[in-house]
Design an enzyme around this catalytic site. Structure first.
Site, PDB file in Angstrom:
ATOM      1  N   LYS A 118       1.142  -1.027  -0.304  1.00 49.35           N
ATOM      2  CA  LYS A 118      -0.261   0.165   0.170  1.00 49.35           C
ATOM      3  C   LYS A 118       0.516   1.186  -0.007  1.00 49.35           C
ATOM      4  CE  LYS A 118      -3.546  -2.218  -0.708  1.00 49.35           C
ATOM      5  NZ  LYS A 118      -2.968  -3.541  -0.633  1.00 49.35           N
ATOM      6  N   GLU A 201      -2.165   6.809   8.068  1.00 48.61           N
ATOM      7  CA  GLU A 201      -3.330   7.601   6.573  1.00 48.61           C
ATOM      8  C   GLU A 201      -3.623   8.680   7.479  1.00 48.61           C
ATOM      9  OE1 GLU A 201      -4.232   6.114   2.979  1.00 48.61           O
ATOM     10  OE2 GLU A 201      -5.841   5.772   3.827  1.00 48.61           O
ATOM     11  N   ARG A 293      -7.377  -7.194 -10.072  1.00 54.80           N
ATOM     12  CA  ARG A 293      -7.686  -8.322 -10.594  1.00 54.80           C
ATOM     13  C   ARG A 293      -9.151  -7.952 -10.404  1.00 54.80           C
ATOM     14  NH1 ARG A 293     -10.852  -7.798  -6.283  1.00 54.80           N
ATOM     15  NH2 ARG A 293     -10.684  -7.408  -3.940  1.00 54.80           N
TER      16      ARG A 293
END
Length: 447
Positions: A118, A201, A293
């Site tokens: 990430k 974050e 995906r």
């Protein structure tokens, strides 16, 4: 299809059914895999061939890359479609497929590794000029955590760098709480993802979760297929998705799509993928991650565009250029997806495995049902509890939700508790049907 003949479907459930269908429509043979628990499953019966890969536990079967690679060789497959979940975003698995001389139907291993980290994904987004939520690089020193957190601002989220699917995320309100949960969060990240790295974050309060579907090939072409709103969530697990996202300003919609394509081009993406954003009340948006995906909610994009995303995946993997130009992709109507799980909302959504003693599925105009089970099958305790996805399309939101209500009225399952009743309440909720909701709306609604 030129370049491919026989595809191993390295997954289970409704996505295995979906991929097998797409292979057959494309004139390809499809090979299923199955664990002990899935020997008589629907997708096994549908496939041209099937290979046993191990015991019921996912770690001994669907997460066993060596067993899947052996199955591909045994079946003489020339390609592997990973579906979603399990090893679909595992760079080492994709690399092993490549090194075996087979085609991995998805992004390159290096892109999977970059987007799976990430912090690396945030860096790529920044380099591509895509806004990111204020945060940090991976950190593990408590002193650094205590120093950096106030600079970002509370409340914030403590995230596992290798996390995904809403897992590995802890909200924290102050430095004391952050330092208290840090060791546990690192241990959980190591256990769940094999990587203890975490980062911080800033939390974006009452933000919407909006994602953009992209397709890209090996010939330098990348396109978007508009966006989906996935804000109806519980503990960051999606229950209802909608395309297009309601109530977005047109300039925000276009900017989101442009940012998603820009990121796909920047990282050299290949195949189908989804770029996920938080959108605040003012229309500001921030990149949060890229799912490299096919997504669980891909059918609603197919319903509003008429594009078969899995067929495009197969074509791209065969080396062909995209069959679509951006200007040829049109959006029509509204689609809603309802994920019906074998869970009991009255018992904190506890899974309810067991035999499906009765199953009646809805139909009618604009209604699509994606499922990996039939009556008499079992919901296994070893895997995800999804029973079916009800996908309902309409000319507008009113018609889409009206069809969703009718589909739920027709849907009936016995043998296991399910979320059907909750979904029936949600699709009649005036706040949801009147307009967009934020990603903590449902949890607040449930109390």
């Amino acid at each position: 299809m030129t370049g491919l003949q026989r595809v191993l479907v390295a997954n289970r459930g409704e996505i295995a059914v979906r991929v097998i269908r797409a292979c057959h429509v494309a004139g390809l043979e499809a090979v299923a895999v199955y664990s002990d628990a899935d020997e008589h499953a629907r997708w096994v019966r549908m496939a041209d061939d099937a290979v046993h890969i191990g015991r019921s536990a996912a770690q001994k079967s669907y997460l066993d890359s060596d067993a899947l690679l052996k199955a591909a060789r045994t079946a003489e497959a020339d390609a592997v479609h990973p579906g979603y979940g399990f090893l679909s975003e595992n760079g080492a698995f994709a690399r092993a497929i490549d090194e075996a001389g087979l085609v991995f139907i998805g992004p390159r291993p290096s892109v999977l590794e970059q987007m799976g980290d990430k912090a690396a994904a945030r860096s790529a987004a920044t380099a591509a000029g895509v806004p990111v939520v204020p945060g940090t690089d991976p950190i593990d020193n408590p002193e650094d955590v205590a120093r950096l957190a106030p600079e970002i601002g509370f409340p914030l989220l403590l995230k596992a760098s290798a996390g995904g699917g809403g897992r590995g995320i802890r909200p924290v309100r102050d430095v004391d709480e952050l330092l208290e949960v840090l060791p546990t969060a690192q241990a959980e990240a190591r256990s769940a993802f094999g990587d203890p790295a975490i980062y911080l974050e800033r939390a974006v309060p009452q933000a919407r979760h909006v994602e953009v579907q992209v397709l890209a090939d090996d010939h330098g072409h990348a396109v978007h297929l508009f966006e989906r709103d996935c804000s109806v969530q519980r503990r960051r697990q999606k229950l209802i998705e909608e395309a297009p996202a309601p109530g977005l300003r047109e300039e925000t919609r276009k900017a989101l799509a442009s940012a998603a394509v820009r990121l796909a081009e920047h990282v050299g993406y290949r195949g189908a993928g989804t770029v996920e954003f938080l959108v605040d009340a003012e229309g500001n948006f921030y990149f949060i991650e890229m799912n490299a995906r096919i997504q669980v909610e891909h059918p609603i994009t197919e319903m509003i565009t008429g594009v078969d995303l899995v067929a495009e995946q197969l074509s791209i993997a065969a080396g062909r250029p995209l069959s679509l130009a951006q200007e040829s992709i049109e959006r029509r109507g509204v689609a809603v997806e309802l994920r019906i799980n074998a869970e009991d909302p009255e018992r904190d959504f506890a899974p309810t495995p067991g035999e499906i003693s009765e199953l009646r599925l809805p139909g009618g105009p604009g209604v699509r049902v994606d499922t990996g089970i039939t009556q008499g099958d079992r919901i296994s305790p070893f895997y995800d509890s999804l029973i079916t996805k009800l996908i309902c399309w309409g000319d507008d939101r009113d018609q889409a939700y009206a069809r969703a209500r009718q589909a739920l009225a027709e849907f009936h399952v016995e043998g296991v508790a399910s979320t059907t009743g909750l979904h029936r309440r949600l699709v009649t909720d005036p706040e949801l049907t009147a307009g967009p909701v934020h990603s903590t709306w449902l949890e607040q609604r449930l109390g």
